[in-house]
Motif scaffolding. Structure first.
Motif, PDB file in Angstrom:
ATOM      1  N   THR A 189       0.512  -1.459  -0.414  1.00  0.00           N
ATOM      2  CA  THR A 189      -0.116  -0.330  -0.058  1.00  0.00           C
ATOM      3  C   THR A 189       0.873   1.245   0.173  1.00  0.00           C
ATOM      4  OG1 THR A 189      -1.919  -1.131   1.511  1.00  0.00           O
ATOM      5  CG2 THR A 189      -1.466   1.372   1.400  1.00  0.00           C
ATOM      6  N   ALA A 190       0.219   2.453   0.102  1.00  0.00           N
ATOM      7  CA  ALA A 190       1.384   3.256  -0.976  1.00  0.00           C
ATOM      8  C   ALA A 190       0.272   4.040  -0.533  1.00  0.00           C
ATOM      9  CB  ALA A 190       1.889   3.914  -2.041  1.00  0.00           C
ATOM     10  N   VAL A 191       0.288   5.271   0.295  1.00  0.00           N
ATOM     11  CA  VAL A 191      -0.021   6.249   1.159  1.00  0.00           C
ATOM     12  C   VAL A 191       0.196   7.602   1.168  1.00  0.00           C
ATOM     13  CG1 VAL A 191      -1.485   7.447   3.327  1.00  0.00           C
ATOM     14  CG2 VAL A 191      -1.465   4.851   2.845  1.00  0.00           C
ATOM     15  N   THR A 192      -0.129   8.708   0.574  1.00  0.00           N
ATOM     16  CA  THR A 192       0.114  10.021   0.204  1.00  0.00           C
ATOM     17  C   THR A 192      -0.545  11.085   0.785  1.00  0.00           C
ATOM     18  OG1 THR A 192       0.919   9.209  -1.882  1.00  0.00           O
ATOM     19  CG2 THR A 192       1.063  11.602  -1.356  1.00  0.00           C
ATOM     20  N   ILE A 193       0.071  11.670   1.429  1.00  0.00           N
ATOM     21  CA  ILE A 193      -0.175  12.844   2.367  1.00  0.00           C
ATOM     22  C   ILE A 193       0.488  14.482   2.074  1.00  0.00           C
ATOM     23  CG2 ILE A 193      -0.158  13.680   4.707  1.00  0.00           C
ATOM     24  CD1 ILE A 193      -0.481  11.256   5.995  1.00  0.00           C
ATOM     25  N   THR A 194      -0.319  15.495   1.200  1.00  0.00           N
ATOM     26  CA  THR A 194       0.025  15.923   1.311  1.00  0.00           C
ATOM     27  C   THR A 194      -0.414  17.446   1.616  1.00  0.00           C
ATOM     28  OG1 THR A 194       0.077  15.975  -1.008  1.00  0.00           O
ATOM     29  CG2 THR A 194       0.095  18.133  -0.549  1.00  0.00           C
ATOM     30  N   LEU A 195       1.096  18.639   1.932  1.00  0.00           N
ATOM     31  CA  LEU A 195       0.676  19.268   3.282  1.00  0.00           C
ATOM     32  C   LEU A 195       0.642  20.919   2.660  1.00  0.00           C
ATOM     33  CD1 LEU A 195       1.444  17.751   6.065  1.00  0.00           C
ATOM     34  CD2 LEU A 195      -1.236  18.874   5.998  1.00  0.00           C
ATOM     35  N   PRO A 196       0.285  21.895   2.316  1.00  0.00           N
ATOM     36  CA  PRO A 196       0.853  22.844   2.191  1.00  0.00           C
ATOM     37  C   PRO A 196       1.874  23.378   2.632  1.00  0.00           C
ATOM     38  CG  PRO A 196      -1.098  23.491   3.373  1.00  0.00           C
ATOM     39  CD  PRO A 196      -1.201  22.152   3.120  1.00  0.00           C
ATOM     40  N   VAL A 197       2.944  24.029   1.980  1.00  0.00           N
ATOM     41  CA  VAL A 197       4.330  24.594   2.918  1.00  0.00           C
ATOM     42  C   VAL A 197       3.742  25.943   2.984  1.00  0.00           C
ATOM     43  CG1 VAL A 197       6.917  25.275   2.545  1.00  0.00           C
ATOM     44  CG2 VAL A 197       5.318  22.735   2.041  1.00  0.00           C
ATOM     45  N   ALA A 198       4.802  25.920   4.269  1.00  0.00           N
ATOM     46  CA  ALA A 198       4.974  27.219   5.293  1.00  0.00           C
ATOM     47  C   ALA A 198       6.096  29.217   4.715  1.00  0.00           C
ATOM     48  CB  ALA A 198       5.744  27.686   6.531  1.00  0.00           C
ATOM     49  N   MET A 199       5.212  29.474   4.105  1.00  0.00           N
ATOM     50  CA  MET A 199       6.016  30.687   3.158  1.00  0.00           C
ATOM     51  C   MET A 199       7.068  30.669   3.061  1.00  0.00           C
ATOM     52  SD  MET A 199       4.947  32.831   0.347  1.00  0.00           S
ATOM     53  CE  MET A 199       3.200  32.877   0.459  1.00  0.00           C
ATOM     54  N   SER A 200       7.566  31.047   4.959  1.00  0.00           N
ATOM     55  CA  SER A 200       9.079  31.257   4.995  1.00  0.00           C
ATOM     56  C   SER A 200       9.808  30.020   4.436  1.00  0.00           C
ATOM     57  CB  SER A 200       9.488  31.034   6.026  1.00  0.00           C
ATOM     58  OG  SER A 200       8.560  29.865   6.949  1.00  0.00           O
TER      59      SER A 200
END
Length: 421
Positions: free
Chosen positions: A382-393
């Motif tokens: 199984t492949a679980v992919t989690i995507t999160l937005p990166v902080a501006m800095s």
């Protein structure tokens, strides 16, 4: 004086002419009446045809006509839109080819036979159009009868995809309500023993003089605090509260999770292969919540690998906008029919599971404006992919990551090819 014979012939001729004239007048009258009747019938037929055509063309629902071999011979604009392709491109196509599920396709064929025998059929079916979209349809089929002979089937389909989604949301809400009641009921009972455990652990930590013991006691205190936090998260389902988001280093969070789970992994002959682009990637998040998600996902991966192996924990940063974390295992995998149900309350593939872990994980990532995707194949992993937005800095500081990310992407692609995900 005329000859009587001639006079008789003249009278006879006059009579014949008169009768012939009357006959011609009668034929003309009958012809006129017949022509008028034919014109009326033609007008009625044309009117009927116009009504029939208007019913098909102007119907907001999809209307299609099948011949006796299940081929689509006519349809309206609404049906073309459902198919996402002009009629000429699927003319004479077997309509059951739109149904990918073998069981539903078989049921539809049986329903078609019944309609040809004079019955009416109504069913709900999921089809895949030419754009690859799944559409839920409510289909009504009736015999297409001409001159007393059934020459095919007329079908009317209504798109109920949005209705089905709304019904699913209602079911989800009902399940969440049950979870909320459960969480509210047990939270107090769980917190009481947690308070005792935390107090004694803090006492042992304060009295400890050995660095090694302090290290493990510190981990125990952190885990007790995390359990307490998880209980609080379940309480959110019953009573939402405000979450404080702060910039946190996702790499540090992942290293912390790996340190906690390494012992459990080693005991099962599993290696957690952690690869990341650099030392710091900042994400605006609630640290304990994000940690909880990765704990759930990696623990699921460990439990799925009965014979040991390697779990790949790979971090990617795409174009300085998002950070993507891949958790790829070599476990038993998940049946295809269960993938869509993952994250639903109380749905689990584990005998001892509750189905709440992934549900909470999905909710947490959604609240962080992220996404979770799961791909799996039985007996391969199984492949679980989690995507999160990166902080501006972080976006401003990291400009050399894309090159490294491409190299790691190649590794992920190679693994996926090998695993057939």
């Amino acid at each position: 004086m005329l000859d009587p014979a001639v006079e008789n012939i003249s009278l006879l001729l006059t009579l014949v002419v008169t009768i012939a004239s009357l006959f011609v007048v009668l034929l003309f009258t009958l012809g006129y009446i017949s022509d008028k009747q034919l014109r009326m019938k033609s007008l009625n037929l044309q009117e009927s045809e116009n009504r029939y055509q208007s019913f098909i063309d102007l119907n907001p629902d999809g209307v299609f006509i099948l011949d006796r071999k299940r081929r689509i011979v006519k349809c309206n604009r609404a049906f073309e839109q459902l198919c996402s392709r002009p009629f000429e491109q699927f003319k004479n196509t077997d309509y059951t080819l739109f149904i990918k599920d073998p069981e539903n396709r078989s049921k539809t064929k049986e329903a078609f036979k019944k309609v040809l025998n004079g019955e009416t059929s109504k069913q709900t079916v999921t089809v895949t159009n030419f754009a690859g979209e799944l559409i839920d349809l409510e289909a009504t089929s009736v015999p297409h009868v001409v001159n007393g002979e059934t020459i095919g089937v007329i079908g009317i389909v209504k798109d109920i995809t949005d209705i089905k989604k709304a019904e699913e949301l209602v079911r989800q809400s009902e399940k969440l309500a049950v979870v909320g009641e459960l969480a509210a009921g047990v939270a107090h009972e769980i917190r009481n023993p947690l308070t005792t455990l935390k107090g004694f652990t803090q006492m042992f930590f304060a009295r400890s003089s050995e660095p090694e013991n302090e290290k493990f006691l510190k981990i125990m205190l952190d885990e007790i605090e995390r359990i307490n936090f998880i209980v609080s998260e379940f309480m959110v389902l019953a009573k939402p509260h405000m979450t404080i988001m702060q910039p946190k280093d996702i790499i540090s969070i992942l290293k912390s999770v790996k340190a906690i789970l390494d012992t459990q992994a080693v005991l099962k002959n599993i290696e957690i292969d952690f690869r990341c682009p650099n030392e710091t990637i900042s994400v605006v998040c609630e640290e304990n919540q994000v940690k909880q998600v990765f704990m759930n996902v990696i623990k699921n991966a460990i439990e799925a690998m009965k014979d040991g192996g390697t779990i790949q924990l790979i971090v990617d940063q795409e174009k300085d906008r998002n950070v993507t974390i891949h958790v790829i295992d070599e476990g038993v995998g998940i049946p295809k029919e269960n993938i869509s149900q993952l994250g639903q309350p109380f749905f689990t593939t584990k005998p001892e599971g509750t189905g709440l872990g992934l549900m909470v994980s999905y909710k947490i990532i959604e609240n962080h404006n992220g996404k979770i995707k799961i791909a799996s194949e039985e007996n391969k992993g199984t492949a679980v992919t989690i995507t999160l937005p990166v902080a501006m800095s972080t976006r401003q500081e990291n400009h050399g990551i894309v090159r490294d990310a491409k190299r790691r992407n190649a590794t992920i692609i190679q693994y996926k090819k090998r695993s057939s995900f």
